[in-house]
Scaffold this motif. Sequence first.
Motif, PDB file in Angstrom:
ATOM      1  N   ASP A  59      44.278   9.205 -81.086  1.00 52.06           N
ATOM      2  CA  ASP A  59      43.733   8.535 -82.267  1.00 52.06           C
ATOM      3  C   ASP A  59      42.733   7.455 -81.870  1.00 52.06           C
ATOM      4  O   ASP A  59      41.656   7.345 -82.447  1.00 52.06           O
ATOM      5  CB  ASP A  59      44.849   7.906 -83.110  1.00 52.06           C
ATOM      6  CG  ASP A  59      45.716   8.947 -83.786  1.00 52.06           C
ATOM      7  OD1 ASP A  59      45.203  10.050 -84.082  1.00 52.06           O
ATOM      8  OD2 ASP A  59      46.910   8.659 -84.023  1.00 52.06           O
ATOM      9  N   ARG A  60      43.093   6.673 -80.885  1.00 52.95           N
ATOM     10  CA  ARG A  60      42.185   5.616 -80.423  1.00 52.95           C
ATOM     11  C   ARG A  60      40.937   6.206 -79.778  1.00 52.95           C
ATOM     12  O   ARG A  60      39.839   5.688 -79.949  1.00 52.95           O
ATOM     13  CB  ARG A  60      42.893   4.678 -79.466  1.00 52.95           C
ATOM     14  CG  ARG A  60      43.861   3.767 -80.177  1.00 52.95           C
ATOM     15  CD  ARG A  60      44.512   2.805 -79.203  1.00 52.95           C
ATOM     16  NE  ARG A  60      45.490   2.002 -79.892  1.00 52.95           N
ATOM     17  CZ  ARG A  60      45.308   0.728 -80.222  1.00 52.95           C
ATOM     18  NH1 ARG A  60      44.181   0.129 -79.929  1.00 52.95           N
ATOM     19  NH2 ARG A  60      46.253   0.065 -80.854  1.00 52.95           N
ATOM     20  N   LEU A  61      41.103   7.274 -79.020  1.00 59.13           N
ATOM     21  CA  LEU A  61      39.951   7.929 -78.419  1.00 59.13           C
ATOM     22  C   LEU A  61      39.008   8.434 -79.511  1.00 59.13           C
ATOM     23  O   LEU A  61      37.793   8.254 -79.427  1.00 59.13           O
ATOM     24  CB  LEU A  61      40.378   9.079 -77.515  1.00 59.13           C
ATOM     25  CG  LEU A  61      39.255   9.911 -76.908  1.00 59.13           C
ATOM     26  CD1 LEU A  61      38.329   9.047 -76.073  1.00 59.13           C
ATOM     27  CD2 LEU A  61      39.814  11.049 -76.089  1.00 59.13           C
ATOM     28  N   GLY A  62      39.565   9.051 -80.537  1.00 61.02           N
ATOM     29  CA  GLY A  62      38.754   9.546 -81.646  1.00 61.02           C
ATOM     30  C   GLY A  62      37.988   8.430 -82.331  1.00 61.02           C
ATOM     31  O   GLY A  62      36.799   8.572 -82.632  1.00 61.02           O
ATOM     32  N   ARG A  63      38.645   7.300 -82.575  1.00 56.24           N
ATOM     33  CA  ARG A  63      37.970   6.167 -83.212  1.00 56.24           C
ATOM     34  C   ARG A  63      36.880   5.604 -82.314  1.00 56.24           C
ATOM     35  O   ARG A  63      35.806   5.209 -82.794  1.00 56.24           O
ATOM     36  CB  ARG A  63      38.988   5.092 -83.592  1.00 56.24           C
ATOM     37  CG  ARG A  63      39.844   5.486 -84.789  1.00 56.24           C
ATOM     38  CD  ARG A  63      40.619   4.307 -85.370  1.00 56.24           C
ATOM     39  NE  ARG A  63      41.557   3.723 -84.414  1.00 56.24           N
ATOM     40  CZ  ARG A  63      42.810   4.112 -84.239  1.00 56.24           C
ATOM     41  NH1 ARG A  63      43.289   5.111 -84.947  1.00 56.24           N
ATOM     42  NH2 ARG A  63      43.597   3.499 -83.376  1.00 56.24           N
ATOM     43  N   ALA A  64      37.145   5.570 -81.012  1.00 55.48           N
ATOM     44  CA  ALA A  64      36.124   5.072 -80.078  1.00 55.48           C
ATOM     45  C   ALA A  64      34.902   5.984 -80.077  1.00 55.48           C
ATOM     46  O   ALA A  64      33.761   5.506 -80.092  1.00 55.48           O
ATOM     47  CB  ALA A  64      36.710   4.962 -78.676  1.00 55.48           C
ATOM     48  N   LEU A  65      35.129   7.290 -80.061  1.00 59.07           N
ATOM     49  CA  LEU A  65      34.007   8.230 -80.091  1.00 59.07           C
ATOM     50  C   LEU A  65      33.237   8.126 -81.397  1.00 59.07           C
ATOM     51  O   LEU A  65      31.999   8.191 -81.399  1.00 59.07           O
ATOM     52  CB  LEU A  65      34.508   9.659 -79.867  1.00 59.07           C
ATOM     53  CG  LEU A  65      35.051   9.942 -78.469  1.00 59.07           C
ATOM     54  CD1 LEU A  65      35.674  11.332 -78.426  1.00 59.07           C
ATOM     55  CD2 LEU A  65      33.974   9.798 -77.422  1.00 59.07           C
ATOM     56  N   ASP A  66      33.943   7.949 -82.507  1.00 62.85           N
ATOM     57  CA  ASP A  66      33.274   7.752 -83.795  1.00 62.85           C
ATOM     58  C   ASP A  66      32.396   6.500 -83.772  1.00 62.85           C
ATOM     59  O   ASP A  66      31.312   6.480 -84.350  1.00 62.85           O
ATOM     60  CB  ASP A  66      34.294   7.632 -84.932  1.00 62.85           C
ATOM     61  CG  ASP A  66      34.912   8.956 -85.320  1.00 62.85           C
ATOM     62  OD1 ASP A  66      34.345  10.018 -84.977  1.00 62.85           O
ATOM     63  OD2 ASP A  66      35.984   8.935 -85.968  1.00 62.85           O
ATOM     64  N   ALA A  67      32.871   5.462 -83.094  1.00 58.95           N
ATOM     65  CA  ALA A  67      32.135   4.200 -83.046  1.00 58.95           C
ATOM     66  C   ALA A  67      30.866   4.306 -82.213  1.00 58.95           C
ATOM     67  O   ALA A  67      29.871   3.620 -82.500  1.00 58.95           O
ATOM     68  CB  ALA A  67      33.028   3.088 -82.496  1.00 58.95           C
ATOM     69  N   ILE A  68      30.846   5.146 -81.182  1.00 58.73           N
ATOM     70  CA  ILE A  68      29.661   5.215 -80.323  1.00 58.73           C
ATOM     71  C   ILE A  68      28.701   6.338 -80.669  1.00 58.73           C
ATOM     72  O   ILE A  68      27.579   6.362 -80.158  1.00 58.73           O
ATOM     73  CB  ILE A  68      30.041   5.317 -78.830  1.00 58.73           C
ATOM     74  CG1 ILE A  68      30.726   6.638 -78.520  1.00 58.73           C
ATOM     75  CG2 ILE A  68      30.877   4.134 -78.392  1.00 58.73           C
ATOM     76  CD1 ILE A  68      30.884   6.917 -77.036  1.00 58.73           C
ATOM     77  N   VAL A  69      29.093   7.236 -81.549  1.00 62.71           N
ATOM     78  CA  VAL A  69      28.252   8.414 -81.821  1.00 62.71           C
ATOM     79  C   VAL A  69      26.851   8.030 -82.296  1.00 62.71           C
ATOM     80  O   VAL A  69      25.880   8.696 -81.943  1.00 62.71           O
ATOM     81  CB  VAL A  69      28.939   9.385 -82.807  1.00 62.71           C
ATOM     82  CG1 VAL A  69      28.977   8.821 -84.214  1.00 62.71           C
ATOM     83  CG2 VAL A  69      28.259  10.743 -82.780  1.00 62.71           C
ATOM     84  N   SER A  70      26.728   6.953 -83.033  1.00 60.54           N
ATOM     85  CA  SER A  70      25.401   6.562 -83.520  1.00 60.54           C
ATOM     86  C   SER A  70      24.552   5.911 -82.419  1.00 60.54           C
ATOM     87  O   SER A  70      23.383   5.616 -82.644  1.00 60.54           O
ATOM     88  CB  SER A  70      25.528   5.608 -84.711  1.00 60.54           C
ATOM     89  OG  SER A  70      26.199   4.427 -84.328  1.00 60.54           O
ATOM     90  N   HIS A  71      25.130   5.695 -81.242  1.00 62.15           N
ATOM     91  CA  HIS A  71      24.423   5.068 -80.128  1.00 62.15           C
ATOM     92  C   HIS A  71      24.233   6.012 -78.944  1.00 62.15           C
ATOM     93  O   HIS A  71      23.883   5.565 -77.848  1.00 62.15           O
ATOM     94  CB  HIS A  71      25.200   3.831 -79.656  1.00 62.15           C
ATOM     95  CG  HIS A  71      25.442   2.830 -80.728  1.00 62.15           C
ATOM     96  ND1 HIS A  71      24.480   1.955 -81.181  1.00 62.15           N
ATOM     97  CD2 HIS A  71      26.553   2.585 -81.469  1.00 62.15           C
ATOM     98  CE1 HIS A  71      24.990   1.208 -82.131  1.00 62.15           C
ATOM     99  NE2 HIS A  71      26.244   1.566 -82.329  1.00 62.15           N
ATOM    100  N   LEU A  72      24.419   7.312 -79.142  1.00 61.39           N
ATOM    101  CA  LEU A  72      24.394   8.246 -78.019  1.00 61.39           C
ATOM    102  C   LEU A  72      23.062   8.285 -77.285  1.00 61.39           C
ATOM    103  O   LEU A  72      23.028   8.352 -76.059  1.00 61.39           O
ATOM    104  CB  LEU A  72      24.780   9.652 -78.483  1.00 61.39           C
ATOM    105  CG  LEU A  72      26.256   9.849 -78.828  1.00 61.39           C
ATOM    106  CD1 LEU A  72      26.510  11.290 -79.238  1.00 61.39           C
ATOM    107  CD2 LEU A  72      27.150   9.462 -77.672  1.00 61.39           C
TER     108      LEU A  72
END
Length: 55
Positions: free
Chosen positions: A23-36
């Motif tokens: 769950d935390r990994l998913g939230r972290a990936l969601d948070a950085i997706v706009s900065h890829l």
Amino acid sequence: MTGPATGAVEEVFGVDAELLNDDRLGRALDAIVSHLEEITAIFGAHAIAEFGIDV
């Protein structure tokens, strides 16, 4: 969580192994997706500088 798979998490990352879950990994990936693009550019620039890659 205990056992060999989680034994060094706190020492290496400084966080309790129980805090590192899907769950935390998913939230972290969601948070950085706009900065890829920015993240990719930064890592690429560091790789070029560190390894002397001819671009």
